[in-house]
Design a protein around this motif. Structure first.
Motif, PDB file in Angstrom:
ATOM      1  N   THR A 100       0.855  -1.173   0.000  1.00 60.98           N
ATOM      2  CA  THR A 100       0.000   0.000   0.000  1.00 60.98           C
ATOM      3  C   THR A 100       0.891   1.222   0.000  1.00 60.98           C
ATOM      4  O   THR A 100       2.024   1.178   0.445  1.00 60.98           O
ATOM      5  CB  THR A 100      -0.909   0.028   1.244  1.00 60.98           C
ATOM      6  N   ARG A 101       0.358   2.324  -0.466  1.00 58.38           N
ATOM      7  CA  ARG A 101       1.150   3.546  -0.531  1.00 58.38           C
ATOM      8  C   ARG A 101       1.034   4.275   0.796  1.00 58.38           C
ATOM      9  O   ARG A 101       0.019   4.863   1.093  1.00 58.38           O
ATOM     10  CB  ARG A 101       0.659   4.401  -1.684  1.00 58.38           C
ATOM     11  N   GLU A 102       2.079   4.183   1.567  1.00 62.38           N
ATOM     12  CA  GLU A 102       2.144   4.852   2.852  1.00 62.38           C
ATOM     13  C   GLU A 102       2.558   6.307   2.649  1.00 62.38           C
ATOM     14  O   GLU A 102       3.305   6.619   1.732  1.00 62.38           O
ATOM     15  CB  GLU A 102       3.183   4.183   3.760  1.00 62.38           C
ATOM     16  N   THR A 103       2.084   7.182   3.534  1.00 62.27           N
ATOM     17  CA  THR A 103       2.614   8.536   3.571  1.00 62.27           C
ATOM     18  C   THR A 103       3.996   8.430   4.197  1.00 62.27           C
ATOM     19  O   THR A 103       4.190   7.729   5.189  1.00 62.27           O
ATOM     20  CB  THR A 103       1.711   9.447   4.422  1.00 62.27           C
ATOM     21  N   LEU A 104       4.961   9.113   3.606  1.00 62.96           N
ATOM     22  CA  LEU A 104       6.338   9.044   4.078  1.00 62.96           C
ATOM     23  C   LEU A 104       6.749  10.372   4.696  1.00 62.96           C
ATOM     24  O   LEU A 104       6.413  11.430   4.179  1.00 62.96           O
ATOM     25  CB  LEU A 104       7.282   8.715   2.920  1.00 62.96           C
ATOM     26  N   GLY A 111       3.797  14.698  -3.989  1.00 57.53           N
ATOM     27  CA  GLY A 111       3.484  15.978  -3.365  1.00 57.53           C
ATOM     28  C   GLY A 111       3.516  15.922  -1.840  1.00 57.53           C
ATOM     29  O   GLY A 111       3.789  14.888  -1.242  1.00 57.53           O
ATOM     30  N   PRO A 112       3.212  17.066  -1.202  1.00 54.52           N
ATOM     31  CA  PRO A 112       3.319  17.187   0.255  1.00 54.52           C
ATOM     32  C   PRO A 112       2.394  16.265   1.043  1.00 54.52           C
ATOM     33  O   PRO A 112       2.680  15.945   2.184  1.00 54.52           O
ATOM     34  CB  PRO A 112       2.959  18.641   0.533  1.00 54.52           C
ATOM     35  N   ARG A 113       1.307  15.835   0.453  1.00 56.17           N
ATOM     36  CA  ARG A 113       0.420  14.925   1.183  1.00 56.17           C
ATOM     37  C   ARG A 113       0.953  13.503   1.219  1.00 56.17           C
ATOM     38  O   ARG A 113       0.561  12.712   2.054  1.00 56.17           O
ATOM     39  CB  ARG A 113      -0.970  14.947   0.582  1.00 56.17           C
ATOM     40  N   ARG A 114       1.820  13.146   0.275  1.00 54.57           N
ATOM     41  CA  ARG A 114       2.392  11.795   0.218  1.00 54.57           C
ATOM     42  C   ARG A 114       3.795  11.737   0.794  1.00 54.57           C
ATOM     43  O   ARG A 114       4.183  10.745   1.381  1.00 54.57           O
ATOM     44  CB  ARG A 114       2.427  11.325  -1.243  1.00 54.57           C
ATOM     45  N   ASP A 145      -0.312  16.811  14.334  1.00 54.35           N
ATOM     46  CA  ASP A 145       0.365  15.710  13.653  1.00 54.35           C
ATOM     47  C   ASP A 145      -0.054  15.480  12.214  1.00 54.35           C
ATOM     48  O   ASP A 145       0.484  14.611  11.560  1.00 54.35           O
ATOM     49  CB  ASP A 145       0.164  14.403  14.422  1.00 54.35           C
ATOM     50  N   SER A 146      -1.005  16.208  11.679  1.00 54.89           N
ATOM     51  CA  SER A 146      -1.523  15.879  10.356  1.00 54.89           C
ATOM     52  C   SER A 146      -0.677  16.389   9.188  1.00 54.89           C
ATOM     53  O   SER A 146      -0.837  15.920   8.089  1.00 54.89           O
ATOM     54  CB  SER A 146      -2.944  16.387  10.191  1.00 54.89           C
ATOM     55  N   ALA A 147       0.215  17.351   9.396  1.00 56.81           N
ATOM     56  CA  ALA A 147       1.012  17.852   8.281  1.00 56.81           C
ATOM     57  C   ALA A 147       2.321  18.424   8.771  1.00 56.81           C
ATOM     58  O   ALA A 147       2.380  19.109   9.755  1.00 56.81           O
ATOM     59  CB  ALA A 147       0.235  18.931   7.529  1.00 56.81           C
ATOM     60  N   PHE A 148       3.389  18.117   8.032  1.00 58.85           N
ATOM     61  CA  PHE A 148       4.694  18.663   8.344  1.00 58.85           C
ATOM     62  C   PHE A 148       5.087  19.755   7.370  1.00 58.85           C
ATOM     63  O   PHE A 148       6.033  20.459   7.594  1.00 58.85           O
ATOM     64  CB  PHE A 148       5.768  17.573   8.293  1.00 58.85           C
ATOM     65  N   THR A 149       4.419  19.854   6.252  1.00 51.20           N
ATOM     66  CA  THR A 149       4.792  20.830   5.248  1.00 51.20           C
ATOM     67  C   THR A 149       3.581  21.604   4.776  1.00 51.20           C
ATOM     68  O   THR A 149       2.462  21.133   4.849  1.00 51.20           O
ATOM     69  CB  THR A 149       5.421  20.148   4.020  1.00 51.20           C
ATOM     70  N   LYS A 150       3.842  22.788   4.277  1.00 50.91           N
ATOM     71  CA  LYS A 150       2.778  23.565   3.635  1.00 50.91           C
ATOM     72  C   LYS A 150       2.626  23.048   2.226  1.00 50.91           C
ATOM     73  O   LYS A 150       3.599  22.750   1.562  1.00 50.91           O
ATOM     74  CB  LYS A 150       3.183  25.040   3.544  1.00 50.91           C
ATOM     75  N   PRO A 151       1.408  22.948   1.724  1.00 52.79           N
ATOM     76  CA  PRO A 151       1.222  22.573   0.323  1.00 52.79           C
ATOM     77  C   PRO A 151       1.876  23.607  -0.557  1.00 52.79           C
ATOM     78  O   PRO A 151       1.853  24.792  -0.260  1.00 52.79           O
ATOM     79  CB  PRO A 151      -0.290  22.546   0.132  1.00 52.79           C
TER      80      PRO A 151
END
Length: 171
Positions: A24-28, A52-55, A164-170
């Motif tokens: 499965t494609r994990e978010t890294l 992209g930033p979500r993946r 914890d949901s995002a480390f980067t800005k889109p």
């Protein structure tokens, strides 16, 4: 020092849905040296081509507290190698294994990342990675990619999350 793992884990959801054993494609989350021009450019490239930033989320190890509080890694280990964490499984990949894990996310060329697990190629990749990592700042200078200051995330492309949901800005 944390080491990469090649084992495959199956989530209860995957087992119940009949998708056990299917990748499965994990978010890294990519932890990279934000003071290294080459490292920063390659991390951003991996994010762009990896979905992209979500993946592929970027987190500079130059930010205070990132290593100690997020993953429990040390400054010493982060100065030796790049780390990639699969957010869903918690598996941690370091060095050449981390690069191979990132390559697997790139459309078309992704299968090349599995070559890392061929025994002779794995040892060669590990040796070459260590040599390159020791000289990454010198290579950055030779390529004209200036070392970045400790606050390499001032542009908002990599920052500690408010949650914890995002480390980067889109982008």
């Amino acid at each position: 020092m944390p080491t990469a793992t090649a084992s495959r884990s199956t989530s209860p959801a995957a087992a119940a849905s009949g998708t056990a054993g299917v990748a499965t494609r994990e978010t890294l989350t990519v932890l990279y040296d934000g003071t290294c021009g080459f490292c920063t450019r390659q991390a951003r490239l991996a994010q762009r081509v990896g979905g992209g930033p979500r993946r592929v989320r970027l987190l500079s190890t130059s930010l205070p507290g990132v290593l100690e509080s997020h993953l429990g890694l040390t400054r010493e280990s982060a100065n030796r190698q790049l780390f990639v964490e699969e957010d869903g499984t918690g598996r941690l990949f370091g060095g050449a294994a981390a690069v191979a894990r990132l390559v697997r996310e790139v459309p078309v060329v992704g299968p090349i990342g599995f070559l890392y697990y061929v025994p002779v190629l794995r040892q060669l990749a590990d040796v070459l990675y260590r040599l390159f990592a020791r000289n990454r700042h010198r290579i950055s200078r030779l390529l004209g990619w200036q070392p970045l200051p400790d606050d390499s995330c001032a542009d908002g492309l990599c920052a500690l999350p408010a949650h914890d949901s995002a480390f980067t800005k889109p982008q």
